[in-house]
Design a protein around this motif. Structure first.
Motif, PDB file in Angstrom:
ATOM      1  N   PHE A  28       0.834  -1.201   0.000  1.00  0.00           N
ATOM      2  CA  PHE A  28       0.000   0.000   0.000  1.00  0.00           C
ATOM      3  C   PHE A  28       0.868   1.251   0.000  1.00  0.00           C
ATOM      4  O   PHE A  28       0.619   2.201  -0.755  1.00  0.00           O
ATOM      5  N   VAL A  29       1.909   1.263   0.867  1.00  0.00           N
ATOM      6  CA  VAL A  29       2.802   2.425   0.926  1.00  0.00           C
ATOM      7  C   VAL A  29       3.492   2.630  -0.419  1.00  0.00           C
ATOM      8  O   VAL A  29       3.581   3.754  -0.934  1.00  0.00           O
ATOM      9  N   GLY A  30       3.984   1.535  -1.021  1.00  0.00           N
ATOM     10  CA  GLY A  30       4.652   1.641  -2.310  1.00  0.00           C
ATOM     11  C   GLY A  30       3.730   2.159  -3.395  1.00  0.00           C
ATOM     12  O   GLY A  30       4.115   2.998  -4.219  1.00  0.00           O
ATOM     13  N   THR A  31       2.496   1.675  -3.412  1.00  0.00           N
ATOM     14  CA  THR A  31       1.530   2.135  -4.406  1.00  0.00           C
ATOM     15  C   THR A  31       1.220   3.614  -4.218  1.00  0.00           C
ATOM     16  O   THR A  31       1.157   4.381  -5.187  1.00  0.00           O
ATOM     17  N   LEU A  32       1.037   4.023  -2.966  1.00  0.00           N
ATOM     18  CA  LEU A  32       0.768   5.434  -2.681  1.00  0.00           C
ATOM     19  C   LEU A  32       1.914   6.314  -3.173  1.00  0.00           C
ATOM     20  O   LEU A  32       1.680   7.400  -3.735  1.00  0.00           O
ATOM     21  N   GLN A  33       3.149   5.843  -2.997  1.00  0.00           N
ATOM     22  CA  GLN A  33       4.306   6.623  -3.442  1.00  0.00           C
ATOM     23  C   GLN A  33       4.285   6.836  -4.954  1.00  0.00           C
ATOM     24  O   GLN A  33       4.544   7.948  -5.434  1.00  0.00           O
ATOM     25  N   TYR A  34       3.969   5.783  -5.699  1.00  0.00           N
ATOM     26  CA  TYR A  34       3.966   5.925  -7.153  1.00  0.00           C
ATOM     27  C   TYR A  34       2.742   6.694  -7.648  1.00  0.00           C
ATOM     28  O   TYR A  34       2.820   7.402  -8.658  1.00  0.00           O
ATOM     29  N   VAL A  35       1.612   6.569  -6.957  1.00  0.00           N
ATOM     30  CA  VAL A  35       0.435   7.366  -7.325  1.00  0.00           C
ATOM     31  C   VAL A  35       0.740   8.853  -7.152  1.00  0.00           C
ATOM     32  O   VAL A  35       0.440   9.682  -8.032  1.00  0.00           O
ATOM     33  N   LEU A  36       1.363   9.189  -6.018  1.00  0.00           N
ATOM     34  CA  LEU A  36       1.720  10.591  -5.793  1.00  0.00           C
ATOM     35  C   LEU A  36       2.829  11.034  -6.749  1.00  0.00           C
ATOM     36  O   LEU A  36       2.885  12.200  -7.151  1.00  0.00           O
ATOM     37  N   GLY A  37       3.717  10.100  -7.123  1.00  0.00           N
ATOM     38  CA  GLY A  37       4.726  10.422  -8.130  1.00  0.00           C
ATOM     39  C   GLY A  37       4.093  10.751  -9.468  1.00  0.00           C
ATOM     40  O   GLY A  37       4.498  11.699 -10.151  1.00  0.00           O
ATOM     41  N   ALA A  38       3.079   9.970  -9.854  1.00  0.00           N
ATOM     42  CA  ALA A  38       2.355  10.248 -11.090  1.00  0.00           C
ATOM     43  C   ALA A  38       1.641  11.593 -11.016  1.00  0.00           C
ATOM     44  O   ALA A  38       1.619  12.365 -11.979  1.00  0.00           O
ATOM     45  N   LEU A  39       1.057  11.876  -9.847  1.00  0.00           N
ATOM     46  CA  LEU A  39       0.379  13.162  -9.658  1.00  0.00           C
ATOM     47  C   LEU A  39       1.369  14.316  -9.794  1.00  0.00           C
ATOM     48  O   LEU A  39       1.069  15.333 -10.433  1.00  0.00           O
ATOM     49  N   ALA A  40       2.557  14.160  -9.213  1.00  0.00           N
ATOM     50  CA  ALA A  40       3.581  15.203  -9.309  1.00  0.00           C
ATOM     51  C   ALA A  40       3.968  15.450 -10.761  1.00  0.00           C
ATOM     52  O   ALA A  40       4.061  16.599 -11.210  1.00  0.00           O
ATOM     53  N   GLY A  41       4.182  14.365 -11.506  1.00  0.00           N
ATOM     54  CA  GLY A  41       4.539  14.520 -12.912  1.00  0.00           C
ATOM     55  C   GLY A  41       3.442  15.204 -13.716  1.00  0.00           C
ATOM     56  O   GLY A  41       3.725  16.037 -14.588  1.00  0.00           O
ATOM     57  N   ALA A  42       2.181  14.853 -13.426  1.00  0.00           N
ATOM     58  CA  ALA A  42       1.058  15.460 -14.151  1.00  0.00           C
ATOM     59  C   ALA A  42       0.948  16.947 -13.835  1.00  0.00           C
ATOM     60  O   ALA A  42       0.726  17.777 -14.729  1.00  0.00           O
ATOM     61  N   ILE A  43       1.120  17.307 -12.558  1.00  0.00           N
ATOM     62  CA  ILE A  43       1.019  18.726 -12.168  1.00  0.00           C
ATOM     63  C   ILE A  43       2.115  19.545 -12.834  1.00  0.00           C
ATOM     64  O   ILE A  43       1.864  20.614 -13.411  1.00  0.00           O
ATOM     65  N   VAL A  44       3.352  19.031 -12.764  1.00  0.00           N
ATOM     66  CA  VAL A  44       4.479  19.745 -13.368  1.00  0.00           C
ATOM     67  C   VAL A  44       4.282  19.881 -14.879  1.00  0.00           C
ATOM     68  O   VAL A  44       4.588  20.923 -15.472  1.00  0.00           O
ATOM     69  N   GLY A  45       3.754  18.837 -15.510  1.00  0.00           N
ATOM     70  CA  GLY A  45       3.538  18.878 -16.950  1.00  0.00           C
ATOM     71  C   GLY A  45       2.503  19.909 -17.373  1.00  0.00           C
ATOM     72  O   GLY A  45       2.552  20.421 -18.497  1.00  0.00           O
TER      73      GLY A  45
END
Length: 442
Positions: free
Chosen positions: A372-389
């Motif tokens: 769960f922690v690992g999935t949350l990290q990558y979900v937030l990583g995807a969110l960060a990439g989308a926001i920056v983009g």
């Protein structure tokens, strides 16, 4: 003799081979396999500007491909664990690496950004197997101190790769095009398949394999989310990755487009930040046991917030200078890099301590909790990439501001955490559910 007996006998023989091999050597092998994820994340960062130009895509599109990569890793993080618990470790890794290899070829021959993004998603789903299953192999073969030693060797290999990957990517771009990076990734995938097929033993015996229904998995995740200690620590670990992935997504535009660094020089600078993270992680290992882990975590979050505030202030000065038609001074750029070193370096302390805090009260659900922690990290990583983009990329302000927002959320979670030590003697307790897990390495 029945087929199940034959399978058990074959697996026993395979597991038995580990006794004749150096455990340290196997840890290095697992580290090489796990490095598929960090290599594929980092090595093409210097190629962002050239990739966008070659595929006739708008500026910022390359950041979105990184976000798509993180989405695939998030899906794989939560699914590959149960798959490997059911079918063993080797077969999922072999099939996943095969998918990754074919998709890397697809990336190399893509003619538009949409096709490239689709193949990146497929590649990430395949790469997630080798990214998360090796840590389960470590648990299968060892427990306690021996497991900790093996994991430290695996993490060392994973830590070296992010330092080398962008540098290698920048060097490749000095001689050829970005497509060569993905042809090289496909070759790396073939090498990993050969290592899995010919060298890596099966570490999970048939009698130890389990099958969890989706309903059972969902009930476990719901139980975890309702625990305030788990949720707050998981969010801290997640937003630590959010900060790191914001940097990964925005750095090529900031340092190559805006500051004019060559891809090779960008790769070298990227290595400096990676060294800061690894150094902070090693410092954390020396401090834990002497200073309370929750105190270390709280101080590190405050340092990260101060660093991101400094980043935002310096980035605003750079933006004003650029707006007036000038070029940022060396002093301002050095100040920005210095603030970033403080902000990113602390993630090497925050991530491990927050993860331990999340797992501390759930030794019997450690596999599900880690997934769960690992999935949350990558979900937030995807969110960060989308926001920056989606944000303007002509100044470093968006990168700094998004990282500061992540630090603010971490501080809020520190305030909301239950007041008890975030420590747990999990090293000697093998997880009951056996889910394979992994850690993101920016």
């Amino acid at each position: 003799m029945g087929s199940s007996a034959l399978a058990a006998q074959s697996s026993d023989a395979s597991v038995g081979k580990t006794a004749g091999r150096s455990m340290g050597w196997i840890a290095i092998l697992l580290g090489v396999l796990t490095a598929v994820g960090p290599v594929s994340t980092d090595i093409y960062l210097p190629a962002f500007p050239e990739l966008e130009k070659s595929l006739h895509a708008r500026v910022g599109s390359a950041q979105m491909t990184l976000a798509i990569w993180f989405v695939g890793l998030a899906i794989g993080q939560i699914t590959m664990g149960p798959v490997s618990d059911r079918f063993g470790r080797r077969i999922p890794m072999l099939l996943g690496t095969f998918v990754y290899t074919l998709a890397s070829v697809g990336c190399a021959v893509a003619t538009d950004i949409y096709t490239f993004s689709a193949f990146r998603l497929i590649a990430s789903l395949g790469a997630s197997a080798s990214l998360i299953i090796p840590s389960a192999c470590v648990r299968d073969m060892s427990h306690g101190n021996e497991s900790a030693r093996m994991m430290s060797r695996l993490v060392l290999v994973m830590g070296v790769v992010p330092i080398l990957a962008p540098t290698l990517g920048g060097m490749v771009l000095s001689f050829t095009t970005w497509r060569s990076i993905f042809w090289a990734a496909a070759v790396y995938g073939v090498v990993c398949m050969l290592l899995i097929w010919r060298v890596l033993p099966e570490t999970l015996k048939p009698e130890n394999r389990s099958e969890l229904s989706p309903v059972t998995l969902c009930s476990r995740y719901l139980l975890l989310v309702r625990d305030r200690g788990f949720f707050t620590n998981a969010m801290i670990a997640g937003f630590s990755c959010f900060m790191s992935f914001t940097y990964l997504s925005a750095a090529p535009s900031v340092f190559i487009h805006q500051f004019g660094l060559s891809p090779a020089h960008f790769g070298m600078m990227f290595g400096v930040f990676a060294v800061c993270m690894i150094g902070a992680s090693q410092l954390n290992g020396m401090l834990v046991g002497r200073i309370d882990a929750t105190r270390i975590l709280g101080i590190s979050v405050i340092v990260a917030l101060v660093g991101t505030i400094g980043m935002t202030l310096v980035a605003s000065l750079i933006a004003e200078t650029t707006k007036a038609g000038g070029h940022p001074s060396i002093g301002l750029m050095v100040a920005l890099v210095g603030a970033m070193m403080f902000s990113l370096g602390t993630t090497g302390i925050i991530g491990p301590n927050a993860t331990v805090g999340a797992l501390a009260d759930h030794p019997r659900l450690a596999g599900s909790a880690s997934a769960f922690v690992g999935t949350l990290q990558y979900v937030l990583g995807a969110l960060a990439g989308a926001i920056v983009g989606m944000l303007p990329s002509n100044t470093p302000v968006p990168m700094a501001a998004v990282m500061m927002a992540g630090a603010v959320v971490m501080l809020l979670m520190v305030v909301l955490r239950p007041r008890r030590p975030a420590e747990g003697a999990l090293a000697d307790v093998p997880p009951a559910d056996g889910a394979a897990t992994g850690r993101p390495t920016p």
